[in-house]
Design an enzyme around this catalytic site. Sequence first.
Site, PDB file in Angstrom:
ATOM      1  CE  LYS A  13     -11.144  -2.939   1.771  1.00 13.37           C
ATOM      2  NZ  LYS A  13     -10.048  -1.953   1.784  1.00 13.37           N
ATOM      3  NE  ARG A 167      -5.813   4.558  -2.555  1.00 19.62           N
ATOM      4  CZ  ARG A 167      -5.244   3.355  -2.636  1.00 19.62           C
ATOM      5  NH1 ARG A 167      -3.926   3.250  -2.709  1.00 19.62           N
ATOM      6  NH2 ARG A 167      -5.971   2.270  -2.644  1.00 19.62           N
TER       7      ARG A 167
END
Length: 215
Positions: A13, A167
Amino acid sequence: MKVLLLGAPGAGKGTQAQFIAAAFGIPQISTGDMLRAAIKAGTPLGLEAKKIIDEGGLVRDDIIIGMVKERIAQADCANGFLFDGFPRTLAQAEAMVEAGVDLDAVVEIDVPDSVIVDRMSGRRVHLASGRTYHVSYNPPKVAGKDDVTGEDLIQRDDDKEETVKKRLAVYHEQTEVLVGFYSKLTGEHAPKYIKVDGTQAVDTVKAEVLAALGK
């Protein structure tokens, strides 16, 4: 252009965010940046957030939403903005819609967990310079050593396999529901939903994303 970028940690991202922000001349906005700026500026919301953080608490959604509305009212957001890492939860996304903060597009960078684990757990870093390597895709000339100095490379704690998996679990639990939320929005609040295969080459992903956004 008002864009939200979605994707798991390690999906790429950050790289694509820079391309989108540059292409449209819009600021990249993260909640971390907003919090720091509001606290530094001493705004009422910033002072409230600082008190909560100093006490070890999590900043409430209503404060975050208020900061977002303050931030996107600033002059550099006149042509739009790029949200990176916000909203993180369904409650935040719903609050944004209720607050009248609409988006033009939601871009999902889709990468399977197995690929992300491989990408991140293979990273090695030379701390002094910030040079990064990958044991498979960009290996140093000598295993475990920096090409320039010959000093040891390290694996950051965040890149260790067990940490990456944790995560990813948090992402799937909290943030993945946003994919469904935004892809099903209808009417005046509905953004264009764009899903891109993040396992492709960086430039290929960039070209697909920008084309889908009209650039």
